[in-house]
Design an enzyme around this catalytic site. Structure first.
Site, PDB file in Angstrom:
ATOM      1  N   ILE A 109       0.838  -1.233   0.000  1.00 34.60           N
ATOM      2  CA  ILE A 109      -0.139   0.010  -0.282  1.00 34.60           C
ATOM      3  C   ILE A 109       1.038   1.298   0.207  1.00 34.60           C
ATOM      4  O   ILE A 109       1.966   1.302   0.704  1.00 34.60           O
ATOM      5  CB  ILE A 109      -0.929   0.157   1.335  1.00 34.60           C
ATOM      6  CG1 ILE A 109      -1.735  -1.195   1.352  1.00 34.60           C
ATOM      7  CG2 ILE A 109      -1.629   1.332   1.317  1.00 34.60           C
ATOM      8  CD1 ILE A 109      -2.563  -1.185   2.619  1.00 34.60           C
ATOM      9  N   HIS A 123     -10.049  18.296  -3.255  1.00 30.71           N
ATOM     10  CA  HIS A 123     -10.758  19.443  -3.928  1.00 30.71           C
ATOM     11  C   HIS A 123     -10.509  19.264  -5.332  1.00 30.71           C
ATOM     12  O   HIS A 123      -9.330  19.061  -5.942  1.00 30.71           O
ATOM     13  CB  HIS A 123     -10.414  20.818  -3.435  1.00 30.71           C
ATOM     14  CG  HIS A 123     -10.970  20.853  -2.087  1.00 30.71           C
ATOM     15  ND1 HIS A 123     -12.162  21.110  -1.733  1.00 30.71           N
ATOM     16  CD2 HIS A 123     -10.250  21.002  -0.935  1.00 30.71           C
ATOM     17  CE1 HIS A 123     -12.456  21.207  -0.553  1.00 30.71           C
ATOM     18  NE2 HIS A 123     -11.230  21.313   0.057  1.00 30.71           N
ATOM     19  N   CYS A 148     -15.215  16.888  -5.986  1.00 29.51           N
ATOM     20  CA  CYS A 148     -16.293  17.712  -6.967  1.00 29.51           C
ATOM     21  C   CYS A 148     -15.964  17.478  -8.365  1.00 29.51           C
ATOM     22  O   CYS A 148     -14.923  17.463  -8.828  1.00 29.51           O
ATOM     23  CB  CYS A 148     -16.299  19.262  -6.649  1.00 29.51           C
ATOM     24  SG  CYS A 148     -16.432  19.465  -5.047  1.00 29.51           S
ATOM     25  N   SER A 202     -19.468  17.192  -4.984  1.00 28.65           N
ATOM     26  CA  SER A 202     -19.633  16.118  -3.803  1.00 28.65           C
ATOM     27  C   SER A 202     -19.788  16.812  -2.440  1.00 28.65           C
ATOM     28  O   SER A 202     -19.015  17.814  -2.306  1.00 28.65           O
ATOM     29  CB  SER A 202     -18.276  15.451  -3.801  1.00 28.65           C
ATOM     30  OG  SER A 202     -18.268  14.247  -4.919  1.00 28.65           O
TER      31      SER A 202
END
Lengths: 435, 381
Positions: B71, B153, B195, B221
């Site tokens: 990961i 964002h 978004c 969103s």
């Protein structure tokens, strides 16, 4: 008489609802005079939250309510305000019905004594007439519902209201004459806060009177009835306590509720007499003084029973007053309950000697409580002595009020049998004194 | 007499279909290892929810079996030890502090100012300076299934990194093409929660990519619930519902991608989640969630003993000839499912015991009838 009662109930409910929605509700809920560690609403909510988290509510020292209250509020917690308003209304209605019945009993007894010529000839003005007795039940309900103490107690959602309600139902059951119901309600009241145990004596006396059993120590029927009533009472108490065991499957509630009431570990200031004494007392003596203070509540029962055996309802009133003065965590809700009874003895007004000063004392002290609390806790310019002084004054006022009524009651009884104009041996006017 | 061969034929067909099914299941996905690249691109305390989003996906993939070595976790800011955090060392995803997604064993590979567009693209394409430690590399091969989760964002065609730079959808698509050319993935699942997220996957042109976004172009969103104790919104709606969905998954789950597409409908999310599957060769119906979120091995367990030494041929096997006709054991079924799913503590409500209620009401009814007499019962009935 139903319509005025309904009006009074509506007015009371409106006042309470208005106060619930205002800013005062939060202020009143926190007042120590209204909410004690035994019946504060915050503690009920805390206990139920602990239960939802899987912890017994009695595990700390927060929660001191009985398991039946847990059961009641587990389902009704969202409707708490409604519950308390309904409780107050039920108390008032119970008192109304009880006093209505009691008035009939008083009037019948009075009539009997007049016909038997037991009264002196010049006491016509002392005899109670149905006209003046007609509005007494309504006044009792009014006094209870619109008493600022009751309103504050209801807005603070203190479970004292539930205790008052149970005691009111007990009084109703006693006056109606049902020994079984009276024993059950007395057991419930004792189960919730220990002190209504002392109300056993007046209830017994009233029921004996109703059954026309003479109160003589040698009489067999007297002892039989006493045993019956006592066994009903004790059995209901045992059944209720055992049932409470099954709610949480533990006996934790006994030290938390009764141990707490009797041993007074929490010394938060309230309007009672215990906290200041025990805050400044050495550990060595505290057991002795706890015993002394607690005996004080139970101590007056026997002498009063001997003196007032003909007048058990007055005895009940005096006993209720003594409980609310001398109990370990009194609140204004307890005071409100016995004050509701005052209209019954409004005919004693002419014999009360200090009523003006006492009512002034009580009102002033009620206003001074928050002032001196603020000065002590917030402003820091006073200390606990100031607050305790007001507590002492308030309790002295209550004690004097009760003893004034006691004096007036006995004086009226004396006048009824001996006539209004008492003369001494040398012919001058005599004056009755309470010794 | 004609029925019998027909019956036999049917049985044979069923058996063959069963075998074929089993074979198909075995070869369903061509991957042998799983990787995850989880990126949170925003910093500052009020973007707590982006860090919580990424950490909840991190938690889910770790829970389902992908180890930390596979990961790459990139967090642009430290919320757990932020001086404004009233509950230090925790990052919560549910209000009332129900679930701490920070846990005890978080390994953040790229932290704070290391999360840049350049570093992200270098991780994806593998063009990393030789001094980079292993934990910061994506060492995938052509049999790796990679999950890429990005949050922050964004706008129409770009995603903002660190409030100072942007990555465009064209750059991302080119990076994925580089990965395909260098055979750095078998299949790729790209999830983005920003978004206008759908704009980020519009430009992909490499094969074997499936993409999910939390909102369409032109939509925002929205965030989920604020916690009044911490003072910020804790999660974004899409990732919150994805987390709730993933809490039910365990390594042996047969849930497929179509269920993931249904997560967070418009009624719950307010925005319309989108997905893109045209570049993906398999049918999403056949793609298991654990193909990307878990690390499930294709292992078959046998109960026969295998003799490795020719000289000990006479060694009798522990199990006699009567072979129990059992189903072949699967690796995933050996895992303790109950401990892996439903890790969010559920609130237990206390109820008074039935015996108490019964006893109380029996007493009340007895008192009632004792007082008012049995004759009133006829009014009741």
């Amino acid at each position: 008489m139903a319509a005025p009662l309904v009006l009074v109930v509506l007015a009371a409910v409106t006042v309470r609802a208005a106060l619930y929605r205002s800013n005062l509700a939060v202020f009143i809920t926190e007042r120590v005079e209204v909410a004690s560690p035994l019946n504060s609403w915050k503690r009920v909510v805390e206990g139920l939250a602990l239960l939802d988290l899987g912890v017994s509510p009695y595990s700390g020292t927060i929660f001191h309510e009985t398991p039946l209250i847990i059961y009641l509020f587990h389902f009704l917690i969202e409707y708490a305000e409604l519950v308390f308003m309904i409780t107050d209304v039920l108390t008032a209605v119970a008192l109304y019905l009880a006093i209505q019945d009691f008035n009939r009993v008083v009037f019948k007894k009075q009539k009997l004594l007049i016909e038997l010529d037991k009264y002196a000839p010049d006491v016509a003005e002392l005899i109670q007439t149905p006209m003046e007795m007609h509005y007494i039940p309504l006044k009792v309900a009014l006094f209870y519902l619109l008493n600022p103490y009751t309103v504050m107690s209801c807005v603070a959602k203190s479970t004292c209201a539930i205790n008052n309600s149970v005691i009111a139902f007990f009084i109703l059951a006693t006056i109606k004459g049902s020994a079984f119901l009276s024993a059950v309600f007395l057991a419930l009241a004792t189960y919730q806060s220990l002190y209504p145990l002392t109300l056993f004596a007046p209830a017994l006396l009233y029921l004996l009177q109703r059954q026309f059993i003479p109160i003589k120590l040698k009489s067999k029927s007297f002892w039989l009835y006493t045993m019956q009533y006592a066994s009903l009472y004790l059995c209901s108490l045992v059944v209720i306590i055992c049932l409470s065991f099954f709610l949480l499957n533990s006996w934790d509630f006994i030290p938390s509720v009764y141990g707490f009431i009797l041993s007074v570990p929490d010394l938060t200031p309230n309007i009672g007499l215990f906290w200041y004494f025990f805050a400044e007392m050495f550990e060595h003596f505290s057991l002795f003084f706890i015993c002394v203070f607690q005996i004080n509540v139970f101590f007056y029962t026997i002498p009063l029973a001997i003196k007032l055996k003909e007048h058990p309802v007055f005895f009940m009133f005096v006993q209720l007053a003594i409980i609310s003065i001398f109990k370990s965590y009194p609140t204004v809700g307890d005071v409100a309950l016995y004050m509701a009874f005052l209209p019954i003895w409004s005919h004693l007004y002419r014999f009360l000697r200090n009523i003006f000063i006492l009512s002034c004392v009580l009102i002033f002290c009620s206003f001074l409580f928050p002032v001196l609390w603020h000065l002590w806790i917030y402003a820091g310019s006073a200390n606990s002595n100031f607050y305790y002084a007001i507590t002492l004054t308030f309790n002295i006022g209550q004690i004097l009020l009760v003893s004034d009524y006691f004096y007036a009651f006995l004086r009226r009884e004396y006048y009824l049998t001996h006539g209004l104009h008492l003369t001494r041996q040398d012919g001058t006017e005599a004056m009755l004194v309470l010794k | 007499a004609a029925v019998l061969p027909l019956l036999l034929g049917c049985c044979g067909a069923a058996l063959a279909a069963g075998l074929q099914d089993q074979a198909e299941q075995f070869f369903r996905s061509g991957h042998t290892n799983n990787w995850a690249v989880l990126v949170c691109t925003s910093r500052f305390w009020f973007n707590y929810r982006h860090v919580a989003n990424t950490l909840s996906v991190y938690r889910s993939v770790k829970r389902l079996g992908i180890p930390d070595s596979h990961i790459v976790l990139m967090l642009a800011d430290d919320m757990a030890c932020n001086p404004r955090n009233p509950k230090p060392a925790t990052v919560f995803s549910h209000k009332n502090m129900e679930l701490n997604v920070y846990g005890d064993d978080v390994e953040v590979d790229y932290r704070s100012y290391e999360v840049t567009v350049e570093n992200f693209l270098r991780v994806l394409t593998g063009r990393i300076p030789p001094s980079t430690p292993r934990s910061k590399r994506l060492l995938s091969d052509d049999r790796s299934n990679i999950l890429i989760y990005m949050t922050g964002h964004g706008g129409n065609g770009f995603l903002k990194f660190q409030d100072s730079e942007e990555i465009t959808n064209v750059e991302l698509a080119d990076a994925f093409e580089q990965m395909w050319q260098k055979r750095r993935y078998n299949e790729l699942l790209f999830i983005i929660d920003t978004c206008q997220g759908a704009s980020m996957y519009e430009r992909f042109y490499s094969p074997n990519i499936m993409a999910l976004a939390s909102s369409q172009v032109g939509e925002d969103s929205l965030s989920h619930q604020p916690d009044l104790g911490i003072g910020v919104h804790l999660m974004d709606r899409y990732t919150f519902y994805v987390l709730e969905f993933l809490e039910e998954i365990h390594p042996a789950s047969q849930t497929n991608m179509n269920d993931l597409f249904q997560v967070c409908p418009k009624s719950l999310c307010v925005s319309t989640p989108g997905h893109r599957t045209d570049l993906f060769q398999r049918d999403p119906q056949n793609v298991l969630i654990t193909d990307f979120f878990g690390s499930v091995r294709k292992v078959e367990i046998t109960t026969e003993t295998v003799s490795l030494d020719r000289d000990v041929a006479g060694f009798e096997s522990k199990f006699p000839e009567e072979e129990l006709a059992t189903e072949p054991l699967k690796y995933a079924e050996q895992l303790p499912v109950a401990q892996i799913i439903h890790q969010k503590p559920k609130q237990k409500d206390w109820h008074p015991p039935g015996g108490f209620i019964l006893g109380l009401w029996a007493l009340i009814i007895m008192v009632f009838f004792k007082t008012y007499g049995i004759k009133h019962m006829k009014h009741v009935f």
